[in-house]
Structures are given as C-alpha cells and as structure tokens.
Write an enzyme that holds these catalytic residues in place. Structure first.
Site, mmCIF file in Angstrom:
data_model
loop_
_atom_site.group_PDB
_atom_site.id
_atom_site.type_symbol
_atom_site.label_atom_id
_atom_site.label_comp_id
_atom_site.label_asym_id
_atom_site.label_seq_id
_atom_site.Cartn_x
_atom_site.Cartn_y
_atom_site.Cartn_z
ATOM 1 N N LYS A 107 6.064 5.420 -1.444
ATOM 2 C CA LYS A 107 6.914 6.309 -0.640
ATOM 3 C C LYS A 107 8.381 6.241 -1.059
ATOM 4 O O LYS A 107 9.189 7.060 -0.618
ATOM 5 C CB LYS A 107 6.773 5.959 0.845
ATOM 6 C CG LYS A 107 5.427 6.374 1.422
ATOM 7 C CD LYS A 107 5.338 6.063 2.906
ATOM 8 C CE LYS A 107 4.013 6.519 3.492
ATOM 9 N NZ LYS A 107 3.895 6.210 4.945
ATOM 10 N N HIS A 156 0.809 -1.224 0.000
ATOM 11 C CA HIS A 156 0.000 0.000 0.000
ATOM 12 C C HIS A 156 0.840 1.271 0.000
ATOM 13 O O HIS A 156 0.455 2.274 -0.594
ATOM 14 C CB HIS A 156 -0.979 0.001 1.178
ATOM 15 C CG HIS A 156 -0.333 -0.030 2.527
ATOM 16 N ND1 HIS A 156 0.240 -1.168 3.043
ATOM 17 C CD2 HIS A 156 -0.174 0.932 3.471
ATOM 18 C CE1 HIS A 156 0.718 -0.912 4.255
ATOM 19 N NE2 HIS A 156 0.489 0.364 4.537
ATOM 20 N N ASP A 157 1.982 1.267 0.654
ATOM 21 C CA ASP A 157 2.808 2.479 0.736
ATOM 22 C C ASP A 157 4.101 2.386 -0.069
ATOM 23 O O ASP A 157 5.047 3.144 0.186
ATOM 24 C CB ASP A 157 3.146 2.784 2.202
ATOM 25 C CG ASP A 157 2.028 3.521 2.920
ATOM 26 O OD1 ASP A 157 1.193 4.148 2.231
ATOM 27 O OD2 ASP A 157 1.989 3.462 4.164
ATOM 28 N N ASP A 195 -4.777 -0.689 7.845
ATOM 29 C CA ASP A 195 -3.644 0.219 8.006
ATOM 30 C C ASP A 195 -3.846 1.157 9.196
ATOM 31 O O ASP A 195 -2.939 1.363 10.012
ATOM 32 C CB ASP A 195 -3.457 1.025 6.719
ATOM 33 C CG ASP A 195 -2.194 1.870 6.719
ATOM 34 O OD1 ASP A 195 -1.198 1.456 7.339
ATOM 35 O OD2 ASP A 195 -2.204 2.943 6.082
ATOM 36 N N HIS A 201 2.485 9.905 -2.849
ATOM 37 C CA HIS A 201 2.956 8.516 -2.768
ATOM 38 C C HIS A 201 1.900 7.539 -3.262
ATOM 39 O O HIS A 201 2.219 6.437 -3.719
ATOM 40 C CB HIS A 201 3.397 8.166 -1.336
ATOM 41 C CG HIS A 201 2.286 7.793 -0.409
ATOM 42 N ND1 HIS A 201 1.597 8.725 0.339
ATOM 43 C CD2 HIS A 201 1.756 6.590 -0.088
ATOM 44 C CE1 HIS A 201 0.696 8.110 1.076
ATOM 45 N NE2 HIS A 201 0.767 6.805 0.845
ATOM 46 N N HIS A 212 -5.971 3.686 -0.940
ATOM 47 C CA HIS A 212 -6.135 3.297 0.464
ATOM 48 C C HIS A 212 -6.232 4.493 1.408
ATOM 49 O O HIS A 212 -6.540 4.323 2.596
ATOM 50 C CB HIS A 212 -4.998 2.364 0.908
ATOM 51 C CG HIS A 212 -3.652 3.011 1.009
ATOM 52 N ND1 HIS A 212 -2.888 3.319 -0.108
ATOM 53 C CD2 HIS A 212 -2.911 3.419 2.073
ATOM 54 C CE1 HIS A 212 -1.758 3.872 0.281
ATOM 55 N NE2 HIS A 212 -1.744 3.944 1.604
ATOM 56 N N HIS A 213 -6.000 5.719 0.896
ATOM 57 C CA HIS A 213 -6.189 6.916 1.713
ATOM 58 C C HIS A 213 -7.463 7.677 1.330
ATOM 59 O O HIS A 213 -7.695 8.790 1.845
ATOM 60 C CB HIS A 213 -4.979 7.846 1.603
ATOM 61 C CG HIS A 213 -3.799 7.402 2.409
ATOM 62 N ND1 HIS A 213 -3.828 7.293 3.777
ATOM 63 C CD2 HIS A 213 -2.547 7.016 2.034
ATOM 64 C CE1 HIS A 213 -2.648 6.881 4.214
ATOM 65 N NE2 HIS A 213 -1.864 6.702 3.170
#
Length: 352
Positions: free
Chosen positions: A218, A214-215, A295, A243, A266-267
């Site tokens: 970054k 998911h990240d 998360d 990101h 996801h954000h």
C-alpha cells in the site's frame, strides 16, 4: 602435579563414563580430558570429535542449542549435521580431519535445523584439541550462533517498511501485531497435523514475523484512494488491488519466498473469486491462506470508518459463512477450534 591433574581428570572421566560419551574402543587421551574440562562452562556450543568424525563429547551449550537432536554422543558428526553444510564443505571437513589438510583446521558456516527447531545460523570452527602436534586424534568443533544477529538485521529493515506503510494506511500498529500473533497461533495449531508437514518450526517462526508485511504494498497506493471514506469506483478498486503486486515486488529480494507469497496472495479466495490472479484452492500458498483468516478476523473486530467493531461471537459467525468460498475449509475449521485463543490475543493486544 600434571596439567590433567590440575583439571581434575578423574572427575571429568567419571562424567564421560556416566553420560556414555565414549564407546568401548575410544582411547581416553589427555587432550580429550583437558578439552572437556575447558569447554564444560564455555558460552559457545562445543563438540569434540575424533579423527573418524565420531562425536565424543557435547558440552551443555551444544545440548541446549541443538535440543532437537536427541543423540549427539557416539554418532558420526556428518550423519548428525551433514544436511547443515554444503556438499563441498562436508568434503573439506572430512579431508581436513582425516588427512590433515589446511593444518587440520576449518572455518565455515552452517544452517542447522530440524522439524521442531528453528534454523540456527552458525559460524563453525574446527581445530585440533591439542595444538602443535603432527597427528591429532581429537578435534574441537565450535559453533558461534549468529541467528539472532541476522534476524535483528532483517527485522530492522522490515520495521522501516512497516513504519513507511503506516504513514499511508489507517490501520494501526496493533492491527499489524495482532495479524502476526493470529497467524503464528494458527500455524502452531497445524504443526504436526497430518498433511501439514511443511509447517515446521521455521514456518511458524517466519509467519509470526512476515504476516505483518501483508499490506506493505500500500506504500504505492495513492492516498486519495487508500484513505477514501466512501465506496471505491471500479477504477479506484482496480488500483487498490495493485497493492498485492506492489508488495510482492518490494519483498521479492527477501530470501524466504513466504514474504512474497503473503503479500501477493492474501486476498485470493478459496473459490477463485479473489485477486490479483483468481487463484483457487491449494493453488493459493498456505501462508497466504493463513494470513487471510488472520487479517479478516482482525478487520471484523476493529472499528473502521465504514463499520462498527464486532464482538467475538459475531466475527466468528461471519467468518464461518466464508467456508468453501472465501477461506480454506480445513484451515477455517482449525481456526474455529482455536477461536478462543484468537479472542484472547485480541483482548490482550487491542487498541487503547
């Protein structure tokens, strides 16, 4: 003594009769008896079909691999496995078995799945049960399962990306592992529930791997922003939000769109106040909605530079305040019902 007597044909035929592998108009031939005895202990899943594509026999290996298919014997091979092949391949198989093209032999690939079975990627070989005859009546269908081989190849690529992202981010590897576990747990809770037909065995297996990505975007976030201990300025926050797009770009070539959906969305928040595109409600992909819950729950349980770790009841209370705003309300209710499982996963996999 004949070859079939060497293979104890009477015992084989009794097995065939006991399992109802032959229908009333099937002729018990020597090649069929010999093939059954030969493949009973085979490490490869094997079927035997006749020239009408009827499945006469399924060895123990095939019954285990294709456990989601309750009935193999007596059914038509195309009826059972037709969706696993391209239309072109189905036509070739039918023509080869019925008309004898290409020496009655075929080699290709299949993707075999059902709602309750993770997709099996297999190389498939079809050839006569008795070689060197002009008009074979039975055919061996052999499957070489390459699912795990392909999965390991993908995982090695993902692990490399994750290791690179961990060099940039303060989140631990345990956080990444826990998000996978939570996401899989929540997906399993949804499996077979009305309205979640898309949550099949493949969905559960995939989200249990892809949630960790998911990240990954970054990697492209500047270190001074990513690791800043104080609050971010408006400009820095806008850079941080990128990101999600970076991750979607990195994962855009992965054949399963779930990877890109999770990284990108996801954000996002249920009420449309998230980022990067202010999606709301069911516009947000289901996998991303699941990972958002996983998360945030883990972030609340972890110690961060700007906050202490919260215990499980406190984290749950804080999560439930986000119902209808941050989180999908139906998913959050499911999460609440299964929250003890989340706590168990955290305790079993917490940072040392």
């Amino acid at each position: 003594m004949s070859d079939t007597e060497d293979l104890e044909p009477l015992e084989v035929l009794e097995t065939l009769s006991d399992d109802n592998l032959l229908n009333d108009d099937s002729e018990v031939t020597a090649p069929l008896v010999s093939s059954v005895a030969l493949f009973e202990e085979s490490v490869f899943p094997v079927l035997i079909i006749n020239h009408q594509l009827r499945i006469l026999y399924a060895n123990p290996g095939s019954k285990k691999l294709f456990s989601a298919f309750q009935h193999l014997q007596k059914n038509n091979f195309i009826d059972v496995f037709g969706k696993s092949f391209d239309l072109k391949d189905i036509r070739e198989i039918r023509s080869i078995v019925t008309n004898g093209e290409n020496g009655y032999s075929w080699k290709g690939e299949a993707r075999i799945k059902s709602r309750n079975m993770v997709t099996v990627q297999a190389k498939v070989y079809i050839f006569p049960a008795e070689l060197n005859i002009t008009d074979p009546k039975e055919f061996v269908v052999m499957f070489d399962d390459v699912t795990e081989e392909n999965r390991q190849l993908l995982r090695s690529v993902f692990n490399s990306l994750l290791e690179a992202s961990k060099l940039k981010d303060n989140d631990t590897g345990k956080h990444i592992s826990r998000v996978n576990l939570y996401s899989r747990c929540l997906a399993e809770e949804l499996h077979l529930r009305p309205g979640y037909e898309r949550v099949d065995a493949d969905f559960i297996d995939n989200i249990g791997l892809l949630a960790s990505m998911h990240d990954v975007g970054k990697i492209g976030t500047p270190d001074d922003i990513l690791n800043k201990e104080g609050p971010l300025s408006d400009w820095e926050w806008s850079v941080m939000q990128e990101h999600t797009k970076n991750g979607a770009f990195i994962l855009s070539t992965y054949p399963n769109p779930m990877a890109k959906e999770i990284a990108l969305s996801h954000h996002e928040k249920w009420n449309g106040s998230g980022y990067p595109f202010h999606l709301e409600g069911n516009m947000i992909p289901l996998a991303a909605r699941i990972v958002a819950i996983a998360d945030v729950y883990d972030a609340l349980r972890m110690r961060r530079s700007y906050k202490p770790p919260f215990d499980h009841p406190t984290a749950i209370n804080m999560m439930m305040k986000g119902k209808d705003t941050h989180f999908d309300p139906a998913l959050l209710d499911t999460f609440y019902t299964a929250s003890d499982k989340f706590n168990d996963l955290f305790e079993k996999n917490k940072d040392k």
